[in-house]
Design a protein around this motif. Structure first.
Motif, PDB file in Angstrom:
ATOM      1  N   LEU A  82       0.831  -1.064   0.163  1.00 40.53           N
ATOM      2  CA  LEU A  82       0.043  -0.012   0.127  1.00 40.53           C
ATOM      3  C   LEU A  82       0.911   1.417  -0.112  1.00 40.53           C
ATOM      4  N   GLU A  83       1.887   1.394   0.805  1.00 42.76           N
ATOM      5  CA  GLU A  83       2.901   2.325   0.811  1.00 42.76           C
ATOM      6  C   GLU A  83       3.784   2.605  -0.462  1.00 42.76           C
ATOM      7  N   SER A  84       3.772   1.578  -1.162  1.00 48.78           N
ATOM      8  CA  SER A  84       4.516   1.480  -2.613  1.00 48.78           C
ATOM      9  C   SER A  84       3.383   1.992  -3.691  1.00 48.78           C
ATOM     10  N   PHE A  85       2.245   1.852  -3.608  1.00 50.80           N
ATOM     11  CA  PHE A  85       1.349   1.981  -4.787  1.00 50.80           C
ATOM     12  C   PHE A  85       0.090   2.792  -4.433  1.00 50.80           C
ATOM     13  N   VAL A  86      -0.325   3.082  -3.258  1.00 48.61           N
ATOM     14  CA  VAL A  86      -1.561   3.787  -3.121  1.00 48.61           C
ATOM     15  C   VAL A  86      -0.935   5.332  -2.500  1.00 48.61           C
ATOM     16  N   THR A  87      -1.680   6.160  -3.271  1.00 53.22           N
ATOM     17  CA  THR A  87      -1.113   7.522  -2.628  1.00 53.22           C
ATOM     18  C   THR A  87      -2.196   8.375  -1.635  1.00 53.22           C
ATOM     19  N   LEU A  91      -7.131   5.766   2.407  1.00 50.88           N
ATOM     20  CA  LEU A  91      -7.354   4.169   1.998  1.00 50.88           C
ATOM     21  C   LEU A  91      -6.520   3.255   2.398  1.00 50.88           C
ATOM     22  N   SER A  92      -5.208   3.544   2.649  1.00 46.61           N
ATOM     23  CA  SER A  92      -4.209   2.580   3.038  1.00 46.61           C
ATOM     24  C   SER A  92      -4.487   2.407   4.687  1.00 46.61           C
TER      25      SER A  92
END
Length: 158
Positions: A82-87, A91-92
């Motif tokens: 999530l940290e890598s792909f969700v801005t 949401l994360s």
């Protein structure tokens, strides 16, 4: 615990978390509901297992029920992804809070969870509820009351 209890648990945990953060409570809570059902991807009869049957079957065959997807390792890997792909942080955070609520609720059942997977230690609370029984109904009722309480605190601040 049944799906409806996990969902209300995700809502309750998300609203409680919303009180101590500045995240959008709607996004946080919506993601919390989704996160609350994710760990049961390992069970083909669960809400998410019926929605994604092929993935559920693969995970179930690889790990079994209440092992990897109910562990701190799964939470950490999910957080990294999530940290890598969700801005959108809300949401994360909501997904992780919902997943954590699911794991805690399953720790309150007789079967417990393999929280420290790959170690085979079963972790459960000293007092447990029976899935689908009167004790789960009590847990569901308490979570519903807490949802109202935390929802009031988030959406109708003093």
């Amino acid at each position: 615990m049944t799906g409806k209890t996990h969902i209300i648990g995700g809502i309750t945990a998300s609203l409680a978390f919303a009180q101590i953060t500045n995240y959008d409570p709607i996004l946080l809570t919506g993601a919390g509901v989704v996160g609350a059902v994710i760990p049961d991807i390992c069970h083909s009869g669960s809400k998410i297992g019926r929605t994604l049957p092929a993935l559920s079957e693969i995970i179930s065959r690889l790990f079994g029920h209440r092992t990897f997807t109910h562990s701190l390792l799964f939470l950490a890997l999910t957080a990294f992804i999530l940290e890598s792909f969700v801005t959108v942080e809300a949401l994360s955070a909501g997904l992780l809070v919902g997943m954590l609520s699911h794991i805690v609720l399953d720790m309150a059942t007789k079967r417990g969870v393999k929280l420290f997977f790959p170690f085979k230690w079963t972790i459960r609370f000293p007092v447990t509820a029976t899935t689908g029984g009167a004790s789960e109904y009590l847990v569901f009722s308490l979570l519903s009351l807490l949802t109202v309480y935390f929802g009031y605190g988030v959406f109708l601040p003093q």
